[in-house]
Design an enzyme around this catalytic site. Structure first.
Site, PDB file in Angstrom:
ATOM      1  N   SER A 167      33.793 -49.185  -5.241  1.00  0.00           N
ATOM      2  CA  SER A 167      34.310 -49.456  -3.898  1.00  0.00           C
ATOM      3  C   SER A 167      35.258 -48.344  -3.465  1.00  0.00           C
ATOM      4  O   SER A 167      34.840 -47.196  -3.353  1.00  0.00           O
ATOM      5  CB  SER A 167      35.009 -50.826  -3.876  1.00  0.00           C
ATOM      6  OG  SER A 167      35.371 -51.189  -2.573  1.00  0.00           O
ATOM      7  N   THR A 168      36.526 -48.645  -3.229  1.00  0.00           N
ATOM      8  CA  THR A 168      37.492 -47.665  -2.721  1.00  0.00           C
ATOM      9  C   THR A 168      37.544 -46.421  -3.615  1.00  0.00           C
ATOM     10  O   THR A 168      37.761 -46.527  -4.812  1.00  0.00           O
ATOM     11  CB  THR A 168      38.894 -48.291  -2.649  1.00  0.00           C
ATOM     12  OG1 THR A 168      38.811 -49.517  -1.939  1.00  0.00           O
ATOM     13  CG2 THR A 168      39.871 -47.360  -1.971  1.00  0.00           C
ATOM     14  N   HIS A 194      30.639 -50.668  -1.795  1.00  0.00           N
ATOM     15  CA  HIS A 194      31.047 -51.511  -0.669  1.00  0.00           C
ATOM     16  C   HIS A 194      31.099 -50.698   0.617  1.00  0.00           C
ATOM     17  O   HIS A 194      31.950 -49.821   0.768  1.00  0.00           O
ATOM     18  CB  HIS A 194      32.418 -52.136  -0.943  1.00  0.00           C
ATOM     19  CG  HIS A 194      32.409 -53.108  -2.073  1.00  0.00           C
ATOM     20  ND1 HIS A 194      33.532 -53.397  -2.805  1.00  0.00           N
ATOM     21  CD2 HIS A 194      31.409 -53.868  -2.605  1.00  0.00           C
ATOM     22  CE1 HIS A 194      33.234 -54.294  -3.731  1.00  0.00           C
ATOM     23  NE2 HIS A 194      31.944 -54.581  -3.638  1.00  0.00           N
ATOM     24  N   MET A 287      39.137 -51.873  -5.055  1.00  0.00           N
ATOM     25  CA  MET A 287      40.057 -52.998  -4.951  1.00  0.00           C
ATOM     26  C   MET A 287      39.353 -54.299  -5.316  1.00  0.00           C
ATOM     27  O   MET A 287      38.154 -54.437  -5.129  1.00  0.00           O
ATOM     28  CB  MET A 287      40.591 -53.112  -3.520  1.00  0.00           C
ATOM     29  CG  MET A 287      41.631 -52.095  -3.156  1.00  0.00           C
ATOM     30  SD  MET A 287      42.299 -52.397  -1.499  1.00  0.00           S
ATOM     31  CE  MET A 287      41.110 -51.508  -0.504  1.00  0.00           C
ATOM     32  N   ASP A 290      35.321 -57.657  -7.669  1.00  0.00           N
ATOM     33  CA  ASP A 290      33.865 -57.728  -7.585  1.00  0.00           C
ATOM     34  C   ASP A 290      33.233 -57.024  -8.776  1.00  0.00           C
ATOM     35  O   ASP A 290      33.667 -55.953  -9.177  1.00  0.00           O
ATOM     36  CB  ASP A 290      33.376 -57.084  -6.280  1.00  0.00           C
ATOM     37  CG  ASP A 290      31.874 -57.230  -6.106  1.00  0.00           C
ATOM     38  OD1 ASP A 290      31.332 -58.288  -6.491  1.00  0.00           O
ATOM     39  OD2 ASP A 290      31.242 -56.298  -5.581  1.00  0.00           O
TER      40      ASP A 290
END
Length: 344
Positions: A167-168, A194, A287, A290
């Site tokens: 993600s991030t 994401h 973050m 998940d």
């Protein structure tokens, strides 16, 4: 109190961002309506986070990011347009050093979601800026040494697929990893990054151009080919299923999992079901949590499970969550992960 600089030539957006952040009571916000004013502010004051629009007079957002990076190590958030061209400029911003991006609201009905994302991501950026990186743990050192063990390499060679949840901070990391992956890498790779709709197709196109590899946005019911990389479609879940000895993708329109769609939990869980021990699961910077439950299923089936180490993560949330529930067998840097994959 965290200090934030908002750079935007739109008076409406400057006021919107400023009011949202200041209403929390956690942020002190200064504004700049042009890049030149922003650079002057950055030279005079220290900011935890700087938000930047792309289209501005004198220079665009990516050019401004590069100049700010020469002056300060403040975290930078890109305010991105919800369009295909907007996606391409966002990836340029991330490659230039932006921490993350936030989608600009296109109407009043999107303000609530924008407010939620803005507070969440600015807070995360502030916390990362303040955090002192910890020293390497014994677990990380163990992960590095074990790369040389033949038993791990043999297990990796028996894998049918690699799954990645990220993600991030993900796009620049994936760019570097896939560029470093050998040209004849034999396994398919399925990636949940994401991202919203419009962004995943642009991301796949960018990766394919930069790496000269078979990289595409996943479609439903296509046979998973060796050496190809499939990016989960924004707004849909990506899963894999086995039919008559072959693997096929499934693009699923189901509810969000842990507020995400696509979800790494869905991908990892499907890999555990389809491939059991013959798979590799990798959970990387991001973050939240998940992927932790799904990759735990993979480990219980005997698959190789890897988490990115804290030192190289933009945000250690997702790997940490998986490590804490004992879902991870090895902790490695992205370079070490590629080293292992290139031994297959």
């Amino acid at each position: 109190m965290y200090k934030v600089l908002v750079v935007d030539d739109s008076a409406f957006m400057r006021q919107l961002i400023k009011s949202i952040l200041e209403q929390t009571g956690r942020f002190s916000v200064m504004v700049a309506q042009t890049p030149l004013i922003a650079l002057d502010r950055v030279r005079k004051f220290k900011f935890d986070v700087i938000t930047i629009d792309y289209e501005m007079p004198y220079m665009n957002g990516v050019e401004l990011i590069k100049k700010i990076k020469e002056i300060t190590d403040s975290k930078i958030l890109m305010i991105s347009a919800y369009t295909h061209p907007g996606a391409h400029t966002t990836f340029e911003a991330l490659s230039a050093g932006a921490f993350d991006y936030i989608l600009k609201p296109s109407g009043e009905d999107e303000i609530k979601e924008f407010k939620y994302e803005l507070i969440k991501k600015v807070t995360a950026a502030c916390e990362e800026y303040k955090k002192i990186r910890s020293k390497e743990t014994l677990e990380e050192i163990k992960g590095r040494k074990i790369l040389l063990e033949e038993s791990l390499i043999e297990r990796a060679k028996s894998a049918k697929v690699v799954g990645i949840g990220i993600s991030t901070g993900g796009p620049p990391v994936l760019e570097k990893m896939f560029k470093s992956l050998k040209s004849d890498f034999p396994l398919p790779i399925l990636v949940v990054q994401h991202m919203p709709p419009n962004f995943t197709k642009a991301f796949a196109e960018r990766l394919a151009f930069i790496t000269s590899k078979c990289i595409k946005e996943a479609e439903d019911n296509e046979e998973v080919k060796p050496g190809c990389i499939y990016i989960a479609k924004g707004g849909y879940h990506l899963a894999v299923e086995e039919r008559q000895g072959k693997l096929y993708t499934r693009v699923l329109d189901l509810e969000k999992i842990k507020s995400h769609k696509p979800s790494a939990d869905i991908l990892f869980s499907s890999i555990a079901e389809a491939c059991e021990k013959d798979a590799i699961g990798i959970i990387m910077t991001g973050m939240g949590s998940d992927g932790s439950d799904g990759i735990l299923e993979m480990r219980k089936k005997g698959a190789i499970t890897i988490a990115q180490n804290e030192k190289t993560c933009v945000v250690f949330g997702m790997p940490k969550a998986a490590i804490e529930i004992d879902a991870i067998e090895f902790v490695m840097s992205p370079e070490e992960i590629v080293e292992l994959l290139n031994m297959i």
